[in-house]
Design a protein around this motif. Structure first.
Motif, PDB file in Angstrom:
ATOM      1  N   VAL A  22      37.237  35.865  91.982  1.00  0.00           N
ATOM      2  CA  VAL A  22      37.676  35.275  90.726  1.00  0.00           C
ATOM      3  C   VAL A  22      36.689  35.531  89.603  1.00  0.00           C
ATOM      4  O   VAL A  22      37.013  35.381  88.443  1.00  0.00           O
ATOM      5  CB  VAL A  22      37.945  33.751  90.840  1.00  0.00           C
ATOM      6  CG1 VAL A  22      39.107  33.469  91.747  1.00  0.00           C
ATOM      7  CG2 VAL A  22      36.719  32.999  91.256  1.00  0.00           C
ATOM      8  N   TYR A 152      43.397  33.998  82.944  1.00  0.00           N
ATOM      9  CA  TYR A 152      42.259  34.342  83.796  1.00  0.00           C
ATOM     10  C   TYR A 152      42.354  33.592  85.121  1.00  0.00           C
ATOM     11  O   TYR A 152      43.038  32.580  85.224  1.00  0.00           O
ATOM     12  CB  TYR A 152      40.941  33.976  83.106  1.00  0.00           C
ATOM     13  CG  TYR A 152      40.507  34.976  82.054  1.00  0.00           C
ATOM     14  CD1 TYR A 152      39.608  35.973  82.363  1.00  0.00           C
ATOM     15  CD2 TYR A 152      41.011  34.913  80.753  1.00  0.00           C
ATOM     16  CE1 TYR A 152      39.200  36.897  81.407  1.00  0.00           C
ATOM     17  CE2 TYR A 152      40.617  35.827  79.793  1.00  0.00           C
ATOM     18  CZ  TYR A 152      39.703  36.819  80.126  1.00  0.00           C
ATOM     19  OH  TYR A 152      39.318  37.733  79.178  1.00  0.00           O
ATOM     20  N   ALA A 153      41.601  34.056  86.118  1.00  0.00           N
ATOM     21  CA  ALA A 153      41.605  33.452  87.450  1.00  0.00           C
ATOM     22  C   ALA A 153      40.864  32.121  87.482  1.00  0.00           C
ATOM     23  O   ALA A 153      41.064  31.328  88.399  1.00  0.00           O
ATOM     24  CB  ALA A 153      40.991  34.408  88.471  1.00  0.00           C
ATOM     25  N   ALA A 154      39.994  31.866  86.508  1.00  0.00           N
ATOM     26  CA  ALA A 154      39.221  30.623  86.438  1.00  0.00           C
ATOM     27  C   ALA A 154      38.823  30.398  84.988  1.00  0.00           C
ATOM     28  O   ALA A 154      39.045  31.248  84.122  1.00  0.00           O
ATOM     29  CB  ALA A 154      37.986  30.719  87.333  1.00  0.00           C
ATOM     30  N   ALA A 159      35.128  35.069  84.459  1.00  0.00           N
ATOM     31  CA  ALA A 159      36.275  35.107  85.364  1.00  0.00           C
ATOM     32  C   ALA A 159      37.051  36.407  85.166  1.00  0.00           C
ATOM     33  O   ALA A 159      37.045  37.003  84.085  1.00  0.00           O
ATOM     34  CB  ALA A 159      37.188  33.913  85.113  1.00  0.00           C
TER      35      ALA A 159
END
Length: 183
Positions: A22, A152-154, A159
């Motif tokens: 991530v 975004y993933a995080a 990220a």
């Protein structure tokens, strides 16, 4: 306890899966792999495919996939050049963009995209960045392309992106990344 043992085994097996990346790798042009989808619009022409991309500094392998997962095209880059295999035909060239245009009728800006998918500009080429309140890249402009990042993933500033939209001269590319893989 015996009734819950199968459930416990299933839960523990799920925890043993490979870690999902991530956060962006620390080095530029670091290896990556992802599964996702791409949609390309050029004028009145629209095309879409599933995508599997495995990258390292020495080579790339990109699979374009039909809806049921069959490989429609395979693009491979290494120090000898670039090849594209599709429908029993084999194409070669020195760069990916020219090869894709000749074989598929559309192109992805793959030489820059290998950096842009990780929200980084390609090195040694002029660029501009706009960041959001979290410090994540919101817009990247480079080589005439405007790349917008909308997911975004995080929440971390480093990220990895999950949704990118690229735009240049009437060409629009939407890249949705379903899964990053740790490398």
């Amino acid at each position: 306890m015996r009734r819950f043992f199968p459930l416990l085994v299933i839960l523990l097996a799920g925890c043993a899966a490979a870690p999902v990346a991530v956060l962006r790798p620390a080095q530029q042009d670091a290896p990556f792999a992802f599964n996702g989808r791409v949609a390309v619009k050029q004028g009145n022409a629209h095309d879409s495919a599933g995508m599997r991309w495995v990258h390292n500094a020495a080579e790339d392998e990109i699979l374009l996939l039909a809806p049921l997962g069959q490989t429609v095209a395979r693009i491979h880059r290494d120090m000898n050049g670039v090849t594209l295999d599709t429908s029993g035909k084999h194409y070669t060239a020195q760069d990916m963009e020219t090869l894709m245009q000749q074989a598929l009728g559309w192109q992805l800006p793959l030489s820059g995209l290998r950096y842009w998918v990780t929200a980084l500009p390609a090195p040694n080429i002029e660029s501009s960045l706009e960041r959001d309140a979290n410090g994540q890249v919101e817009t990247l402009r480079q080589q005439g392309w405007e790349i917008s990042y909308s997911r975004y993933a995080a929440l971390a500033s480093d990220a990895l992106p999950l949704r990118l939209k690229l735009h240049r001269d009437g060409t629009e590319v939407l890249l949705l990344i379903d899964e990053w893989e740790a490398q």
